[in-house]
Design an enzyme around this catalytic site. Structure first.
Site, PDB file in Angstrom:
ATOM      1  CB  CYS A  50      -0.915  -0.020   1.209  1.00  0.00           C
ATOM      2  SG  CYS A  50      -2.061   1.357   1.196  1.00  0.00           S
ATOM      3  CB  CYS A  89      -1.030   3.818 -41.610  1.00  0.00           C
ATOM      4  SG  CYS A  89      -1.853   4.029 -43.191  1.00  0.00           S
ATOM      5  CB  CYS A 119      -8.667   6.636 -41.333  1.00  0.00           C
ATOM      6  SG  CYS A 119      -7.308   5.657 -40.709  1.00  0.00           S
ATOM      7  CB  CYS A 127       1.474   1.714 -39.811  1.00  0.00           C
ATOM      8  SG  CYS A 127       2.397   0.212 -40.183  1.00  0.00           S
TER       9      CYS A 127
HETATM   10  S1  SF4 Z   1       6.182  -0.481 -39.775  1.00  0.00           S
HETATM   11 FE1  SF4 Z   1       6.865   1.535 -39.155  1.00  0.00          FE
HETATM   12  S2  SF4 Z   1       8.271   2.093 -40.767  1.00  0.00           S
HETATM   13 FE2  SF4 Z   1       7.032   0.452 -41.577  1.00  0.00          FE
HETATM   14  S3  SF4 Z   1       5.354   1.438 -42.579  1.00  0.00           S
HETATM   15 FE3  SF4 Z   1       4.664   0.980 -40.513  1.00  0.00          FE
HETATM   16  S4  SF4 Z   1       5.108   2.832 -39.395  1.00  0.00           S
HETATM   17 FE4  SF4 Z   1       6.282   2.974 -41.258  1.00  0.00          FE
HETATM   18  S1  SF4 Z   2      -4.279   1.019 -43.349  1.00  0.00           S
HETATM   19 FE1  SF4 Z   2      -3.958   3.193 -42.887  1.00  0.00          FE
HETATM   20  S2  SF4 Z   2      -5.548   4.266 -44.038  1.00  0.00           S
HETATM   21 FE2  SF4 Z   2      -6.135   2.106 -43.988  1.00  0.00          FE
HETATM   22  S3  SF4 Z   2      -7.488   1.964 -42.214  1.00  0.00           S
HETATM   23 FE3  SF4 Z   2      -5.443   1.442 -41.476  1.00  0.00          FE
HETATM   24  S4  SF4 Z   2      -4.578   3.387 -40.756  1.00  0.00           S
HETATM   25 FE4  SF4 Z   2      -6.393   3.885 -41.994  1.00  0.00          FE
END
Ligand code: SF4
Ligand code: SF4
Ligand code: FAD
Ligand code: FMN
Ligand code: SF4
Lengths: 432, 433
Positions: B139, B353, B350, B386
């Site tokens: 705690c 990414c 969208c 992403c």
């Molecule tokens: S893994 Fe990372 S470097 Fe590759 S596309 Fe996705 S965000 Fe970009």
């Molecule tokens: S891949 Fe990229 S654009 Fe497509 S839904 Fe996912 S984040 Fe959105």
């Protein structure tokens, strides 16, 4: 005593005052604070958001929704007004289903868009009873005449006033606001919103409103050009397309006139409506006239449209709204003749006849440009403008329904008024 | 329905889901209802010394962090140990255990750091028929200022000393509850082991201030204008807890020390994850406080379905299964290459990414005029950002580049396993070793 649905002929007071008030309440009721947070949380904050591209005024939708989500709806409202000073009205009247919400990635993915329109209303409502967030730049000494005080004229006047110009806003009618005040369906703009918004907008100062001044009658373009440094024409479409049929036309009226009269009525108990109403047309005006007839207590209301469903300019959503209120939509019906209490159509392209009972026939087959100054070039019956709103005459700009470019929508009118104001400003300051 | 029975250090329960020592286990009324709802066991709300009980604040004692739709993600509290008389608690524990002999009832204890009080309280607990004790060294507020709770848990020597007293003065299975408010969880865990603990349980709550009121400029929850740090728990702390559990489970010295996993367990999945990383059972507090006792029914049905699907017949088969795969960074294969891949059928365009990769990662996502998003294999470093920001599940996945195939980013074929310890850029690699 109010009259019933069944009372024959055209009559006022088919419903009680309370029943009418109930029917004409907000089509899309405002979101509560909690609902707004839930709705805002659904937004993905898209990159280069499609919704923003689809909005004719390019409001930064992801940003304003995020501002709502973080409890700063006033900042959200500012984001909206920066692009669209009539963001409050647009939130109520935009056919979002064919604009921002149609392309929202969540509409595309799930068939359930982020409720952009209602969120926009939530944000803008939060500041309507406060001083508007804009003030005028230092006086430029320049004067601009804006003819027509509908959304195009208002947006233009506000932006010009912001830049420090002196604006005279002239309108033929006794009241400013254009179709916001006289056309939009009553259940979209409740509680006198059009006038409240107008007053809020005008409170920036630098805009003198003169009503009862009609171009072509009280005003001439030549005179305006002499008296002002620039002229913006936003006179909308004041005429209506004619419809000549065989027979007695006594029971036939223009839908826009009927709507305007209704919009000005205090409680609508004085608005006469037929027991059997037939509206001829296929656009938003036809839908609005039909739905409001039904809400006033007409027993049967039919929209008769010349072509098929797919050609109707009223959106799928508007059509569904009409049918959900009990309006029948008759497709492929070409009007032929009127008689006492009835109207006869032919099945478009055939001789087959259809006769409907009709105490009241409303024409809603489109509006036309009226009183356009002769000196100005037209195209397809509208004042020809370029992308920044310049007409064929130097020093004269135009926008909104009276001009080419974009759909005939409130939001388009706002965008065109705003953009023309920017170009007028740039031009005046350059001393061109 | 799989057999979910659990045997944790000799304490049996019909399932491995216990309620952690906290408000849900504060009194007979709650615990009976919890057992009726299906919980396998409880650790009774921490008992203190005999005498006048502690007092709680009478203003707000919780603060929270919310996600979308006010989903509660993190809870902070400034509650102390039980504020009800010892005698009353002991009577209630006795009655409940008698009526629910098949459920686990463990008693949590916290008394001053002296042998006498520990001996005394153990004697009192012995008559209740409870299955074991848990020592609350966790705690982080209030009690710590009085030299108890995390004040003990932060000093390994004290942990060992108190644990030794407890083992000396009772035969009870003894669980030592650890505080996460330390820099290395192995030190307190080793101390508990050295003191003779039968198990450790972790984590207790994390020191936290959840929010600040921007009108009054006081931390929240605010008591008459002031705020004090509290203890943080709920879904937000799960990753911290999982790591601490894994640290103990994969360390050779503590690998055989049973663990009761706590911290953000909200669904059956969370529970299985804790168990896979070495927890023998789990304890739950915030999920029950958020949704009520009924949540255990989803945990039971979910675990059961999972076990059936995997052909697992005993919960013990799950325990520790992921431990051999929890490694240090330096052990990871630097020649393992993946590339992000976007499923265009699932993509809703969208652009998240794109925004995240373009602005903050490796500019490895291309956006076409008509909003088609594609990964540039020659730029993608496979960071997974992403994947994490995409709102659509499984829309972006990682494709493994097979051995021998060329990684377009480096232009080199994928090679076999090699890690940092042998990497030429590692200054500590001795050439020609
Ligand atoms: S893994 Fe990372 S470097 Fe590759 S596309 Fe996705 S965000 Fe970009
Ligand atoms: S891949 Fe990229 S654009 Fe497509 S839904 Fe996912 S984040 Fe959105
Ligand atoms: C019944 C109906 C319903 C509608 N519903 C919607 C809706 O739900 N959503 C939506 O987005 N759009 C809707 N619209 C369309 C929308 O109202 C218009 O596109 C918009 O108002 C156009 O703005 P404006 O400023 O160009 O013209 P208007 O709003 O028409 O304003 C023109 C102004 O100019 C004045 N004027 C006209 N002639 C002269 C003259 N000669 N001299 C001086 N002043 C003159 C008029 O009095 C008026 O005030 C609807 C239209 C109608 C008719
Ligand atoms: C209000 C509250 C009171 C708590 N009281 C105690 C306590 O008396 N003794 C104890 O060992 N842990 C106590 N805890 C910590 C919980 O038992 C548990 O370790 C922690 O909440 C993490 O689990 P969770 O994420 O499932 O909530 C308390 C937690 C909360 C929220
Ligand atoms: S498209 Fe939809 S989800 Fe994306 S920013 Fe616009 S409203 Fe939000």
């Amino acid at each position: 005593m109010s009259q019933s649905h069944q009372a024959a002929g055209i009559a006022a007071g088919r419903k009680t005052r309370d029943a009418i008030a109930e029917s004409f309440s907000d089509l899309h009721p405002p979101l509560s604070a909690h609902e707004a947070l839930v709705a805002a949380d659904r937004c993905y904050f898209c990159h280069d958001a499609p919704c923003m591209t689809a909005c004719p005024t390019s409001i930064d939708i992801p940003l304003f929704i995020r501002q709502i989500a973080t409890g700063t709806e006033e900042a959200a409202a500012k984001t909206i007004f920066d692009q669209n000073i009539l963001g409050g009205m647009c939130a109520r009247v935009c056919p979002t289903e064919t604009l921002c919400e149609q392309v929202c990635v969540r509409e595309v993915a799930e068939g359930k868009p982020v409720e952009i329109g209602r969120l926009q209303r939530f944000a803008t409502d939060s500041v309507m009873d406060r001083p508007q967030p804009y003030s005028r730049a230092a006086e430029t000494g320049k004067t601009v005449a804006v003819v027509g005080a509908g959304p195009a004229g208002l947006a233009c006047a506000h932006r010009l006033a912001m830049h420090g110009h002196s604006v005279t806003l002239l309108d033929a009618r006794a009241k400013a606001g254009g179709l916001n005040e006289f056309g939009i369906a009553a259940y979209k703009s409740t509680d006198d919103f059009a006038q409240n918004e107008l007053n809020w907008l005008l409170s920036i100062g630098g805009i003198t409103v003169e009503t009862g001044k009609a171009l072509g009658a009280d005003l001439s373009l030549g005179q305006l050009q002499q008296d002002y440094d620039a002229v913006f024409l936003s006179i909308g479409l004041a005429g209506v397309n004619a419809l000549t049929l065989d027979g007695n036309h006594d029971g036939a009226i223009d839908a826009v006139d009927w709507i305007a009269e209704m919009r000005q009525s205090k409680d609508k108990t004085d608005i006469a409506v037929g027991r059997n109403v037939v509206v001829i047309g296929g656009g938003m005006t036809a839908v609005d006239a039909a739905v409001q007839s039904k809400l006033l207590g007409a027993e049967t209301v039919t929209i008769a449209y010349r072509k098929g469903k797919e050609n109707m300019s009223a959106s799928e959503y508007e059509q569904d709204l009409a049918t959900s209120k009990g309006v029948h939509i008759l497709f492929n019906a070409t009007p032929k003749s009127l008689s006492d209490g009835a109207i006869t159509f032919t099945r478009t392209g055939t001789d087959e006849e259809i006769t409907l009972a009709a105490d009241q026939v409303m024409r809603a087959i489109g509006q036309t440009l009226e009183a356009a100054p002769e000196a100005i070039a037209l195209e397809h019956g509208k004042i020809k403008i370029d992308e920044v709103g310049r007409t064929s005459v130097t020093g004269v700009w135009a926008g909104g329904d009276c001009a080419t470019g974009g759909e005939d929508l409130t939001v388009t009118a706002v965008a065109e008024g705003r953009d023309a104001a920017e170009d007028i400003h740039a031009t005046l300051m350059k001393g061109e | 329905m799989a057999d979910l029975t659990s045997n944790f250090i000799g304490i049996k329960s019909p399932n491995p889901f216990w309620l952690a020592s906290a408000p849900p286990t504060d009194k007979e009324y709650n615990v009976r209802r919890a057992f009726e709802a299906g919980w396998g066991g409880v650790v009774w709300k921490t008992l203190g010394e005999d005498g006048p009980p502690v007092v709680n604040v009478n203003g707000p004692r919780y603060g929270a962090i919310h996600g979308a739709d006010r989903r509660l993600l993190g809870l902070n509290n400034i509650e102390l140990i039980t504020d009800r008389p010892l005698e009353v608690n002991l009577e209630e524990i006795t009655r409940v255990k008698k009526d629910y002999p098949d459920r686990a009832v463990v008693v949590s204890l916290m008394v001053p750091c002296e042998e006498g009080p520990w001996r005394d309280i153990l004697r009192r607990v012995e008559d209740t028929g409870a299955d074991g004790v848990e020592l609350n060294f966790g705690c982080p507020h209030g009690m710590a200022e009085r030299g108890m709770g995390s004040a003990v848990g932060q000093v390994p020597e004290y942990i060992q000393m108190v644990t030794e007293w407890v083992k000396k003065h009772s035969d009870y299975p003894c669980i030592v509850k650890l505080t996460p408010n330390i820099t290395n969880i192995l030190h307190p865990a080793k101390a508990a082991l050295a003191g003779g603990a039968d198990a450790v349980s972790l984590i207790n709550t994390i020191n936290s201030i959840t929010s600040v009121n921007l009108d009054t400029f006081a931390p929240e929850p605010t008591i008459d204008g002031w705020g004090a740090h509290g203890g943080y728990c709920g879904p937000a702390v799960k990753p911290i807890a999982l790591n601490m559990v894994a640290e103990i489970a994969r360390n050779p010295e503590t690998a055989n020390l049973p663990i009761s996993g706590i911290g953000g367990v909200t669904t059956w999945r969370d529970a299985v994850e804790f168990m896979a990383l070495g927890a023998g059972n789990v304890q739950v507090c915030t999920a029950a406080m958020t949704y009520g006792f009924k949540v255990v029914q989803e945990m039971i049905s979910g675990l059961s379905q999972y076990m059936d699907e995997k052909g697992i017949t005993s919960v013990d088969e799950i325990v520790g299964r992921a431990v051999p795969k929890a490694k240090d960074w330096q052990d990871l294969n630097l020649n393992f290459v993946t590339k992000a891949e976007i499923n265009q059928d699932l993509c809703i365009q969208c652009g998240r990414c794109y925004a995240s990769c373009e602005d903050t990662s490796h500019q490895a996502i291309a956006m076409s005029e008509d909003r088609v998003f594609t990964v540039k294999d020659d730029e993608c470093v496979a960071c997974n950002l992403c994947v994490n920001v995409c709102p659509v599940e499984d829309c972006i996945t990682m494709r493994e580049i097979p051995l021998g195939e060329v990684d377009e980013r480096t232009g080199k074929p994928v090679e076999t396993y090699a890690n940092w310890t042998t990497h030429p850029n590692n200054p500590s690699v001795v050439a020609g070793e």
